[in-house]
Structures are given as structure tokens and as C-alpha cells.
Design a protein around this motif. Structure first.
Motif, PDB file in Angstrom:
ATOM      1  N   UNK A 158       0.818  -1.206   0.000  1.00 25.97           N
ATOM      2  CA  UNK A 158       0.000   0.000   0.000  1.00 25.97           C
ATOM      3  C   UNK A 158       0.855   1.261   0.000  1.00 25.97           C
ATOM      4  N   UNK A 159       1.961   1.233   0.725  1.00 23.61           N
ATOM      5  CA  UNK A 159       2.858   2.394   0.753  1.00 23.61           C
ATOM      6  C   UNK A 159       3.525   2.625  -0.590  1.00 23.61           C
ATOM      7  N   UNK A 160       3.732   1.525  -1.326  1.00 21.50           N
ATOM      8  CA  UNK A 160       4.455   1.633  -2.595  1.00 21.50           C
ATOM      9  C   UNK A 160       3.546   1.436  -3.809  1.00 21.50           C
ATOM     10  N   UNK A 161       2.251   1.494  -3.577  1.00 26.79           N
ATOM     11  CA  UNK A 161       1.265   1.387  -4.656  1.00 26.79           C
ATOM     12  C   UNK A 161       1.494   0.117  -5.485  1.00 26.79           C
ATOM     13  N   UNK A 162       1.594  -1.022  -4.787  1.00 24.14           N
ATOM     14  CA  UNK A 162       1.809  -2.307  -5.437  1.00 24.14           C
ATOM     15  C   UNK A 162       0.588  -3.203  -5.230  1.00 24.14           C
ATOM     16  N   UNK A 163       0.431  -4.194  -6.100  1.00 30.21           N
ATOM     17  CA  UNK A 163      -0.658  -5.160  -5.972  1.00 30.21           C
ATOM     18  C   UNK A 163      -0.165  -6.384  -5.195  1.00 30.21           C
ATOM     19  N   UNK A 164      -1.031  -6.903  -4.329  1.00 28.15           N
ATOM     20  CA  UNK A 164      -0.730  -8.103  -3.555  1.00 28.15           C
ATOM     21  C   UNK A 164      -1.896  -9.085  -3.715  1.00 28.15           C
ATOM     22  N   UNK A 165      -1.568 -10.335  -3.988  1.00 22.62           N
ATOM     23  CA  UNK A 165      -2.600 -11.367  -4.113  1.00 22.62           C
ATOM     24  C   UNK A 165      -2.242 -12.547  -3.222  1.00 22.62           C
ATOM     25  N   UNK A 222       1.667  -9.426  -7.248  1.00 19.07           N
ATOM     26  CA  UNK A 222       1.130  -9.154  -8.583  1.00 19.07           C
ATOM     27  C   UNK A 222      -0.390  -9.016  -8.484  1.00 19.07           C
ATOM     28  N   UNK A 223      -1.008  -8.574  -9.558  1.00 21.07           N
ATOM     29  CA  UNK A 223      -2.454  -8.422  -9.588  1.00 21.07           C
ATOM     30  C   UNK A 223      -3.115  -9.730 -10.032  1.00 21.07           C
ATOM     31  N   UNK A 257      -6.646 -28.045  -6.800  1.00 19.89           N
ATOM     32  CA  UNK A 257      -7.541 -26.896  -6.936  1.00 19.89           C
ATOM     33  C   UNK A 257      -6.751 -25.657  -6.552  1.00 19.89           C
ATOM     34  N   UNK A 258      -6.883 -24.610  -7.333  1.00 20.55           N
ATOM     35  CA  UNK A 258      -6.137 -23.382  -7.065  1.00 20.55           C
ATOM     36  C   UNK A 258      -7.093 -22.192  -7.127  1.00 20.55           C
ATOM     37  N   UNK A 259      -7.002 -21.339  -6.131  1.00 25.15           N
ATOM     38  CA  UNK A 259      -7.806 -20.119  -6.115  1.00 25.15           C
ATOM     39  C   UNK A 259      -6.934 -18.955  -5.666  1.00 25.15           C
ATOM     40  N   UNK A 260      -7.284 -17.761  -6.087  1.00 26.62           N
ATOM     41  CA  UNK A 260      -6.525 -16.577  -5.697  1.00 26.62           C
ATOM     42  C   UNK A 260      -7.458 -15.373  -5.671  1.00 26.62           C
ATOM     43  N   UNK A 261      -7.050 -14.366  -4.915  1.00 28.53           N
ATOM     44  CA  UNK A 261      -7.759 -13.088  -4.886  1.00 28.53           C
ATOM     45  C   UNK A 261      -6.744 -11.972  -4.701  1.00 28.53           C
ATOM     46  N   UNK A 262      -6.970 -10.901  -5.377  1.00 21.98           N
ATOM     47  CA  UNK A 262      -6.145  -9.717  -5.169  1.00 21.98           C
ATOM     48  C   UNK A 262      -6.681  -8.960  -3.956  1.00 21.98           C
ATOM     49  N   UNK A 263      -5.795  -8.503  -3.110  1.00 28.35           N
ATOM     50  CA  UNK A 263      -6.221  -7.814  -1.893  1.00 28.35           C
ATOM     51  C   UNK A 263      -6.807  -6.449  -2.219  1.00 28.35           C
ATOM     52  N   UNK A 264      -7.939  -6.169  -1.582  1.00 26.83           N
ATOM     53  CA  UNK A 264      -8.580  -4.863  -1.698  1.00 26.83           C
ATOM     54  C   UNK A 264      -8.893  -4.363  -0.302  1.00 26.83           C
TER      55      UNK A 264
END
Length: 287
Positions: A158-165, A222-223, A257-264
């Protein structure tokens, strides 16, 4: 906790010493009772051992009842013989009026002290497991580490404007694999699976072993689009025909089985547990 542990050991010691003294005293009476008293002393000894056995199995009330009943019957018998046939009650007989209950009490104290020590050991074990950050089977960081690192990684992103999943990889037919593989082969499969995931993901991504059933968590920098690429690479590697070659003589075909979500932040805030649970719920859609 240390004081309670010492109390548990002290109770064990007291119970054991008292129990041994009772056994020695009762054995002495049997050995020196003479032929006229031998039969009744042996019967009382057997009744006492039965009561002690019940106490050892934590049937305390029943043990006390059995010991009390044997004392009552023996006392009534001795009084009857004294008044009906004027048979003298020798001093050794009085041991059987006291020691059966004392022996049971000693066993109860010993068992209680042992139970206290076992309970404290279980508490200490659970506390140690909570502090441990490494999964012993795979050598990867565990679920506790995931929550800690996820909080830090999200704050950094968040401080560096990056995406985290967050991505979770789970065996599709876990129970079936358990039923056809031995424990050692199943553990080898889990270890191989963890190694392959670590090899596939990027160096900056963090991999965690969430349980001993093969569930793996990955923090991806990553996003959603990048996570989809990572998902395809991981699935292709784990489901390849030679992925688990050599674990058993027969070929093992693994599906995941694989699932992912980008943090919001708006959706999850700082609740990492809820975020992880949401990703897990997405696993049902990977068909």
C-alpha cells in the motif's frame, strides 16, 4: 505454570510412596499371618488390588465403594467369629480395616498428580506449537507465518502502490490419495508438492505450508492477471505425468484446486483471516 508442574510431581511422589508403603504392609500381613489367617488375608489382598485397579482406571467412586465394602464385610466376619466362636482378633487383622482405603486413596492421589502433569504438558505443547513458525513436514513457513507476513506485505504494498494477491493450492482428491498411499508415501508426496511450488513461483513470492494435508498458501506480488499466469504454471507442473515419479512403484496422478484473490482494502480491511477464508471459498469454483 512451573508451580503447578511441581505440585503435580509432588502429588505423584506422595501417592507413589504411600501406595508402596501400603503394599509392603499388606504383603507383610499375608506373610506373617500364619496358616489360620492366610486365606482371609489373601482374599482381602485380592479385593484391595481390585479396588486399586479401579482407581488406576480413574473409577474413583467405584474403587472407594469396593474398598469400603470389603472392609465392611471383613469387619462383620471378624466380629461374628469373635462373638459366635470366641476367636481372638489378632493385631494384624486391623491392617485390613484401614489399608484398603488408604491404598485406594494413594492410587487416586498418584493418578491425579499424573493427570495434572499430562495436562500441563499438553498445554505447554500447544503453546510451543503456536510459537513455531515452520511446518516440520515441508520445511516451509506455516499458517501463523502467513498471517504475520501477509499483514506486513500488504502494508508495504500500500505504501508503494503495489498489488498483492493471495493464492491457495489444495489437493483435489486428498482422501482418495490417503487411502491408497502409505503414510510415508503421502508425506513424501506433500513434500514433493511443496518443493515444486517453490520452484515454480518467483523468488519474490512467498510460499507457506498451511497444514499437513498438502494445502499451500502463496503471497504473490502481482495483480489478478499475474496470479492467473502463476496458477497455470503451478497447475501444469503439479499435474504433469512425471511430477511425482519415484514416490511409489505405481504412477501417481495428482490433481489440484487453485484459487486466488487480489487484496482490496475496502473489502477486507486488516482482517487477514477473513481474506484467507475468502480465498479458500473460491476453491470450489476451480472445477
Amino acid at each position: 505454570m512451573l508451580k503447578k508442574r511441581k505440585t503435580g510431581y509432588l502429588l505423584q511422589d506422595i501417592g507413589l510412596v504411600l501406595f508402596l508403603l501400603c503394599i509392603v504392609a499388606m504383603s507383610f500381613t499375608v506373610g506373617y499371618g500364619g496358616s489360620g489367617l492366610l486365606t482371609e488375608f489373601v482374599i482381602m489382598l485380592m479385593a484391595t488390588f481390585f479396588a486399586i485397579l479401579l482407581a488406576g482406571f480413574k473409577l474413583n467412586n467405584l474403587a472407594i465403594v469396593v474398598a469400603s465394602f470389603s472392609i465392611l464385610v471383613y469387619s462383620a466376619y471378624k466380629l461374628y467369629m469373635f462373638f459366635a466362636y470366641s476367636k481372638e482378633i489378632v493385631s494384624l487383622c486391623y491392617i485390613w480395616i484401614v489399608f484398603p482405603l488408604v491404598s485406594v486413596a494413594a492410587m487416586i492421589i498418584f493418578v491425579y498428580g499424573n493427570a495434572q502433569t499430562e495436562l500441563e504438558n499438553e498445554i505447554l505443547k500447544s503453546q510451543v506449537e503456536e510459537l513455531v513458525m515452520i511446518n516440520s513436514m515441508t520445511g516451509l513457513y506455516n499458517l501463523r507465518s502467513l498471517y504475520n507476513d501477509l499483514q506486513k506485505q500488504i502494508a508495504y504494498a500500500q505504501r508503494n502502490d503495489m498489488a498483492i494477491s493471495l493464492m491457495i493450492v489444495k489437493l483435489r482428491y486428498e482422501q482418495e490419495l490417503k487411502s491408497i498411499l502409505s503414510r510415508s508415501h503421502y508425506e513424501a508426496l506433500i513434500q514433493r508438492m511443496a518443493e515444486m511450488v517453490v520452484d515454480v513461483v518467483r523468488v519474490e513470492d512467498r510460499t507457506y505450508s498451511l497444514d499437513n494435508q498438502g494445502t499451500i498458501g502463496i503471497i504473490l506480488t502481482c495483480d489478478s492477471q499475474g496470479s492467473e499466469y502463476a496458477k497455470k504454471r503451478i497447475k501444469a507442473r503439479l499435474e504433469s505425468s512425471d511430477a511425482f515419479e519415484g514416490i511409489t512403484d505405481a504412477a501417481i496422478q495428482v490433481k489440484v484446486k487453485i484459487a486466488y484473490l487480489e487484496y482490496e482494502k475496502e473489502a477486507y480491511g486488516n482482517d487477514m483471516i477473513s481474506f484467507k477464508q475468502k480465498v479458500e471459498s473460491e476453491l470450489q469454483y476451480d472445477v
